[in-house]
Structure formats: structure tokens, C-alpha cells
Design a protein around this motif. Structure first.
Motif, PDB file in Angstrom:
ATOM      1  N   CYS A  99      -4.797   0.746  -3.175  1.00 35.54           N
ATOM      2  CA  CYS A  99      -3.911   1.841  -2.775  1.00 35.54           C
ATOM      3  C   CYS A  99      -2.670   1.942  -3.643  1.00 35.54           C
ATOM      4  O   CYS A  99      -1.922   2.919  -3.553  1.00 35.54           O
ATOM      5  CB  CYS A  99      -3.459   1.644  -1.326  1.00 35.54           C
ATOM      6  N   CYS A 141      -2.975   1.968   3.481  1.00 34.47           N
ATOM      7  CA  CYS A 141      -3.200   0.635   2.919  1.00 34.47           C
ATOM      8  C   CYS A 141      -3.924  -0.201   3.966  1.00 34.47           C
ATOM      9  O   CYS A 141      -3.456  -0.311   5.098  1.00 34.47           O
ATOM     10  CB  CYS A 141      -1.875  -0.028   2.548  1.00 34.47           C
ATOM     11  N   ARG A 142      -5.052  -0.792   3.575  1.00 28.94           N
ATOM     12  CA  ARG A 142      -5.829  -1.595   4.514  1.00 28.94           C
ATOM     13  C   ARG A 142      -5.440  -3.064   4.474  1.00 28.94           C
ATOM     14  O   ARG A 142      -5.965  -3.854   5.263  1.00 28.94           O
ATOM     15  CB  ARG A 142      -7.327  -1.462   4.209  1.00 28.94           C
ATOM     16  N   CYS A 143      -4.553  -3.450   3.561  1.00 30.25           N
ATOM     17  CA  CYS A 143      -4.294  -4.882   3.366  1.00 30.25           C
ATOM     18  C   CYS A 143      -2.922  -5.347   3.832  1.00 30.25           C
ATOM     19  O   CYS A 143      -2.809  -6.373   4.483  1.00 30.25           O
ATOM     20  CB  CYS A 143      -4.410  -5.244   1.889  1.00 30.25           C
ATOM     21  N   THR A 144      -1.887  -4.628   3.455  1.00 30.12           N
ATOM     22  CA  THR A 144      -0.546  -5.216   3.536  1.00 30.12           C
ATOM     23  C   THR A 144       0.123  -5.077   4.890  1.00 30.12           C
ATOM     24  O   THR A 144       1.094  -5.778   5.161  1.00 30.12           O
ATOM     25  CB  THR A 144       0.393  -4.552   2.514  1.00 30.12           C
ATOM     26  N   LEU A 152       1.472  -5.640  -2.429  1.00 26.85           N
ATOM     27  CA  LEU A 152       0.073  -5.282  -2.681  1.00 26.85           C
ATOM     28  C   LEU A 152      -0.797  -6.515  -2.515  1.00 26.85           C
ATOM     29  O   LEU A 152      -0.337  -7.639  -2.695  1.00 26.85           O
ATOM     30  CB  LEU A 152      -0.114  -4.702  -4.082  1.00 26.85           C
ATOM     31  N   GLN A 153      -2.035  -6.248  -2.139  1.00 25.01           N
ATOM     32  CA  GLN A 153      -3.010  -7.345  -2.081  1.00 25.01           C
ATOM     33  C   GLN A 153      -4.207  -6.970  -2.964  1.00 25.01           C
ATOM     34  O   GLN A 153      -4.268  -7.355  -4.108  1.00 25.01           O
ATOM     35  CB  GLN A 153      -3.400  -7.632  -0.637  1.00 25.01           C
ATOM     36  N   CYS A 154      -5.134  -6.169  -2.449  1.00 26.11           N
ATOM     37  CA  CYS A 154      -6.253  -5.783  -3.323  1.00 26.11           C
ATOM     38  C   CYS A 154      -5.811  -4.821  -4.414  1.00 26.11           C
ATOM     39  O   CYS A 154      -6.423  -4.740  -5.469  1.00 26.11           O
ATOM     40  CB  CYS A 154      -7.386  -5.175  -2.506  1.00 26.11           C
ATOM     41  N   GLY A 155      -4.748  -4.058  -4.149  1.00 26.19           N
ATOM     42  CA  GLY A 155      -4.190  -3.150  -5.144  1.00 26.19           C
ATOM     43  C   GLY A 155      -4.844  -1.786  -5.217  1.00 26.19           C
ATOM     44  O   GLY A 155      -4.409  -0.945  -6.008  1.00 26.19           O
TER      45      GLY A 155
HETATM   46  S1  FES Z   1      -3.260  -3.446  -1.088  1.00 28.13           S
HETATM   47 FE1  FES Z   1      -5.355  -3.246  -0.485  1.00 28.13          FE
HETATM   48  S2  FES Z   1      -5.466  -1.247   0.352  1.00 28.13           S
HETATM   49 FE2  FES Z   1      -3.358  -1.533  -0.022  1.00 28.13          FE
END
Ligand code: FES
Ligand code: FES
Length: 155
Positions: free
Chosen positions: A107, A139-142, A102-105
């Protein structure tokens, strides 16, 4: 005086029985977040595409943004707040932490609940089965690789 605009529903949320008054058009996500203050259920697309609002209804993943609260009357729900046990992260949550999945968390609650359901239905999913089950969670980050690694560590 009887309020004809509201409906009484009884649901079990994270193991606790709840009786709620809802309007027929109330969405489950709004009842969870606003009436029960379960803010871990996230709203994003609002059209059953992203999976951020995923909760489990009778152990199966459901998009709470497109589910009417009246339609879960009598059912058992699990939100992300109900996944841990006695202050301990669930094994899926712990795997996400251990693999930095996870990054922003944003999702993550939906991802964890979807993967919790998958592993209950199919304790030994293949890579393809994991990817298929994740198709409803964006998920937009991982980039998904670490999420896949986290789930595979439990198989
Ligand atoms: S961790 Fe940021 S959208 Fe999945
Ligand atoms: S907010 Fe429900 S699926 Fe995106």
C-alpha cells in the motif's frame, strides 16, 4: 496506415514529457505499468476502493485503476518513482521509514502519494483531516497508527 484503434496522448510523467499510443479503453494503471514500466503503481482491488494504484494527476490523488489513459492527455502525473529527488527520499518517504509505517509495502506507494498531496494542500492537517484523507487508502498490515505517526511528524 492510420490505426483507428489507437489514440495519441501527451503526458508529463515524473517531469518527463511522453507521447504514447493508447487504445481508448486502456486504463492508466496499465499504461504506467506496461508501457512505461513504472511498476511502483500497484493493482489490487481494481474498483477504486483500496488506493494501491494511486498516482497524482496535476498534484491530486487519482485511482489509476479506474482512470482512462485518454482522460489524462495533457496532464502532469507523478508516480512513486517520481517522488524522490536526486536519489534522496522525499520527506514523506523518509517519515514512513523513520516511523516503520510499512510492513509488506504494497500500500505504501499509494499512501506516500496521498500524503504528499495532503501536505501540499494542507501543510498542517489535524489528526481528523489526516484520517479523512486516508480513507481511500487501505493497509492490511500496519493498523494505520504508525502511518498516522509518520504523517504527524511532518506537521
Ligand atoms: S504495509 Fe502491507 S498493506 Fe500496508
Ligand atoms: S487497485 Fe485501484 S483503488 Fe484498488
Amino acid at each position: 496506415m492510420v490505426d483507428l484503434e489507437t489514440v495519441e496522448i501527451s503526458i508529463t510523467v515524473n517531469g518527463t514529457d511522453r507521447s504514447l499510443s493508447v487504445e481508448p479503453s486502456d486504463l492508466l494503471i496499465d499504461v504506467l505499468r506496461n508501457q512505461l514500466s513504472l511498476k511502483g503503481t500497484k493493482r489490487s482491488c481494481d474498483v477504486e476502493v483500496c488506493g494501491a494504484c494511486t498516482v497524482l494527476v496535476d498534484r491530486l490523488p487519482v485511482s489509476s485503476c479506474t482512470t482512462l489513459a485518454v482522460d489524462v492527455d495533457g496532464r502532469s502525473l507523478t508516480t512513486i518513482e517520481g517522488v524522490e529527488h536526486a536519489g534522496e527520499l522525499s520527506r514523506v518517504q523518509q517519515a514512513f521509514v523513520d516511523h516503520a509505517a510499512l510492513q509488506c509495502g504494497f500500500c505504501t506507494p499509494g499512501m506516500v502519494l496521498a500524503m504528499t498531496a495532503l501536505l501540499e494542500i494542507n501543510p498542517k492537517p489535524s489528526d481528523e483531516e489526516i484520517r479523512h484523507f486516508l480513507r481511500g487508502n487501505i493497509c492490511r498490515c500496519t493498523g494505520y497508527i504508525k502511518i498516522l505517526e509518520a504523517v504527524k511528524s511532518l506537521v
